[in-house]
Design a protein around this motif. Structure first.
Motif, PDB file in Angstrom:
ATOM      1  N   ALA A  13       0.845  -1.191   0.000  1.00 25.64           N
ATOM      2  CA  ALA A  13       0.000   0.000   0.000  1.00 25.64           C
ATOM      3  C   ALA A  13       0.879   1.239   0.000  1.00 25.64           C
ATOM      4  O   ALA A  13       1.949   1.250   0.608  1.00 25.64           O
ATOM      5  CB  ALA A  13      -0.924   0.002   1.205  1.00 25.64           C
ATOM      6  N   ARG A  14       0.412   2.239  -0.703  1.00 22.80           N
ATOM      7  CA  ARG A  14       1.155   3.501  -0.759  1.00 22.80           C
ATOM      8  C   ARG A  14       0.145   4.640  -0.817  1.00 22.80           C
ATOM      9  O   ARG A  14      -0.480   4.891  -1.838  1.00 22.80           O
ATOM     10  CB  ARG A  14       2.069   3.527  -1.979  1.00 22.80           C
ATOM     11  N   GLY A  15      -0.027   5.308   0.331  1.00 27.26           N
ATOM     12  CA  GLY A  15      -1.024   6.361   0.393  1.00 27.26           C
ATOM     13  C   GLY A  15      -2.428   5.801   0.199  1.00 27.26           C
ATOM     14  O   GLY A  15      -2.841   4.860   0.879  1.00 27.26           O
ATOM     15  N   GLU A  16      -3.158   6.371  -0.743  1.00 32.11           N
ATOM     16  CA  GLU A  16      -4.528   5.936  -1.006  1.00 32.11           C
ATOM     17  C   GLU A  16      -4.599   4.874  -2.091  1.00 32.11           C
ATOM     18  O   GLU A  16      -5.684   4.513  -2.531  1.00 32.11           O
ATOM     19  CB  GLU A  16      -5.383   7.136  -1.421  1.00 32.11           C
ATOM     20  N   LEU A  17      -3.438   4.381  -2.516  1.00 31.55           N
ATOM     21  CA  LEU A  17      -3.410   3.380  -3.578  1.00 31.55           C
ATOM     22  C   LEU A  17      -2.836   2.069  -3.056  1.00 31.55           C
ATOM     23  O   LEU A  17      -2.077   2.043  -2.083  1.00 31.55           O
ATOM     24  CB  LEU A  17      -2.575   3.883  -4.765  1.00 31.55           C
ATOM     25  N   ALA A  18      -3.203   1.011  -3.712  1.00 26.14           N
ATOM     26  CA  ALA A  18      -2.744  -0.316  -3.310  1.00 26.14           C
ATOM     27  C   ALA A  18      -2.307  -1.098  -4.545  1.00 26.14           C
ATOM     28  O   ALA A  18      -2.932  -1.018  -5.598  1.00 26.14           O
ATOM     29  CB  ALA A  18      -3.858  -1.060  -2.574  1.00 26.14           C
ATOM     30  N   ARG A  19      -1.233  -1.855  -4.387  1.00 25.79           N
ATOM     31  CA  ARG A  19      -0.748  -2.707  -5.477  1.00 25.79           C
ATOM     32  C   ARG A  19      -1.294  -4.110  -5.266  1.00 25.79           C
ATOM     33  O   ARG A  19      -1.143  -4.696  -4.204  1.00 25.79           O
ATOM     34  CB  ARG A  19       0.774  -2.725  -5.502  1.00 25.79           C
ATOM     35  N   VAL A  20      -1.948  -4.622  -6.297  1.00 24.63           N
ATOM     36  CA  VAL A  20      -2.606  -5.922  -6.169  1.00 24.63           C
ATOM     37  C   VAL A  20      -2.122  -6.868  -7.261  1.00 24.63           C
ATOM     38  O   VAL A  20      -1.579  -6.441  -8.285  1.00 24.63           O
ATOM     39  CB  VAL A  20      -4.140  -5.774  -6.253  1.00 24.63           C
ATOM     40  N   ARG A  21      -2.331  -8.156  -7.005  1.00 24.24           N
ATOM     41  CA  ARG A  21      -2.004  -9.177  -7.992  1.00 24.24           C
ATOM     42  C   ARG A  21      -3.246 -10.001  -8.282  1.00 24.24           C
ATOM     43  O   ARG A  21      -3.948 -10.442  -7.370  1.00 24.24           O
ATOM     44  CB  ARG A  21      -0.897 -10.095  -7.458  1.00 24.24           C
ATOM     45  N   LEU A  22      -3.516 -10.192  -9.564  1.00 21.08           N
ATOM     46  CA  LEU A  22      -4.639 -11.027  -9.973  1.00 21.08           C
ATOM     47  C   LEU A  22      -4.245 -12.495  -9.923  1.00 21.08           C
ATOM     48  O   LEU A  22      -3.069 -12.840  -9.815  1.00 21.08           O
ATOM     49  CB  LEU A  22      -5.078 -10.650 -11.392  1.00 21.08           C
ATOM     50  N   ASP A  23      -5.226 -13.369 -10.019  1.00 23.21           N
ATOM     51  CA  ASP A  23      -4.959 -14.806  -9.938  1.00 23.21           C
ATOM     52  C   ASP A  23      -4.080 -15.296 -11.081  1.00 23.21           C
ATOM     53  O   ASP A  23      -3.450 -16.347 -10.967  1.00 23.21           O
ATOM     54  CB  ASP A  23      -6.273 -15.580  -9.939  1.00 23.21           C
TER      55      ASP A  23
END
Length: 303
Positions: A278-288
């Motif tokens: 997470a960075r501030g109001e954003l989040a790094r995600v990974r799909l399946d």
């Protein structure tokens, strides 16, 4: 035989050390940013289908063991009475009110798979399918054998707009982790570990004729202990990259943590992701399917 046992024991010890934080220590990462292209979707999402396994087709307040809650901050009798009141709201058609009542119990520290199941049922009827799916996933995390939560989740997932491009089937270990509760994983590991040392103790005091079968049994117990430790370690790793569900109707996905970047693609309500950072109001995600990107944290609900 002794050399083989020593090797297995050393390997097991290393796995056990890596597996220490089964219940997860520290704070859960905030909703992660991000993702890369790799999903397709079109059209509006149909409502949750009706039928015998519909998310709201069963009473939200099952009697007996399904109605139990665990927690602190209120008496159990009062909590059960409030849960029954929430169920009455649900049956009267006030799904928003029922969801608020169930959520209030959770906010006060009460916990239980039935409570998450009931909240998911109310949210689904209120039109919040993504939040409902998050609640059912929490129920399954507490009780992987909950057939009602699993059936509701599968029905809701079938309505997802996004279709992943590429290999999206989880590995066998991931499926095993998802279907094994924390208590069962630790119990299997502990039983194999105790059996190993008990067999070694018996072998040291057995007659020469009995030592060979006891040694073979001890080696098998050691292998099972290593497998159990690996499962515990996998569950600990699973907690370090928590799951999340897209709860916004549309969530733009960018290649970096800057809102000024043009969205590479969009995710839609109900899609499951893994939170990487997470960075501030954003989040790094990974799909399946392994693709990553950045999304607004407010568009996700972490399990």
């Amino acid at each position: 035989m002794r050399a083989a046992l020593r090797v297995v024991l050393v390997s097991f010890t290393l796995v056990a050390l890596a597996a220490a934080p089964v219940r997860g220590a520290g704070s859960e990462p905030a909703l992660p940013p991000g993702g890369r292209a790799g999903v397709t979707g079109a059209g509006s999402e149909p409502p949750l289908p009706s039928g015998e396994r519909d998310a709201g087709s069963e009473p939200p307040l099952p009697s007996g063991e399904r109605a139990g809650v665990r927690g602190a901050g209120d008496s159990e009798a009062s909590a059960l009475a409030r849960q029954e009141a929430a169920g009455a709201l649900y049956l009267s058609g006030d799904f928003d009110g029922a969801a608020r009542a169930y959520r209030a119990l959770l906010d006060e520290g009460w916990e239980g798979p039935a409570l998450h199941l009931n909240l998911g049922n109310a949210l689904a009827r209120a039109g919040a399918r993504g939040q409902a799916m998050a609640s059912w996933q929490r129920a399954l995390r507490l009780d992987p054998s909950d057939a009602d939560a699993r059936a509701n989740l599968e029905l809701a997932s079938a309505q997802n707009v996004d279709r992943l491009v590429g290999d999206s089937s989880p590995p066998l270990l991931d499926r095993l982790v998802a279907r094994t509760g924390d208590g069962l994983a630790v119990g299997l590991f502990g039983a194999a570990w105790v059996a190993l040392w008990a067999l070694l103790w018996l072998r040291g005091r057995a007659t020469p004729r009995s030592r060979r079968p006891l040694g073979a049994a001890a080696l098998l117990a050691a292998l099972l202990a290593v497998a159990g430790g690996a499962l515990v370690a996998a569950k600990a790793a699973d907690r370090r990259t928590p799951s999340a569900v897209v709860v916004a109707p549309v969530a733009p996905v960018r290649e970096g943590p800057e809102r000024a970047l043009k969205a590479a693609f969009e995710l839609h309500e109900g899609t499951s992701v893994r939170v990487l950072e997470a960075r501030g109001e954003l989040a790094r995600v990974r799909l399946d399917n392994g693709l990553t990107g950045w999304v607004a944290s407010a568009d996700l609900e972490v399990i």
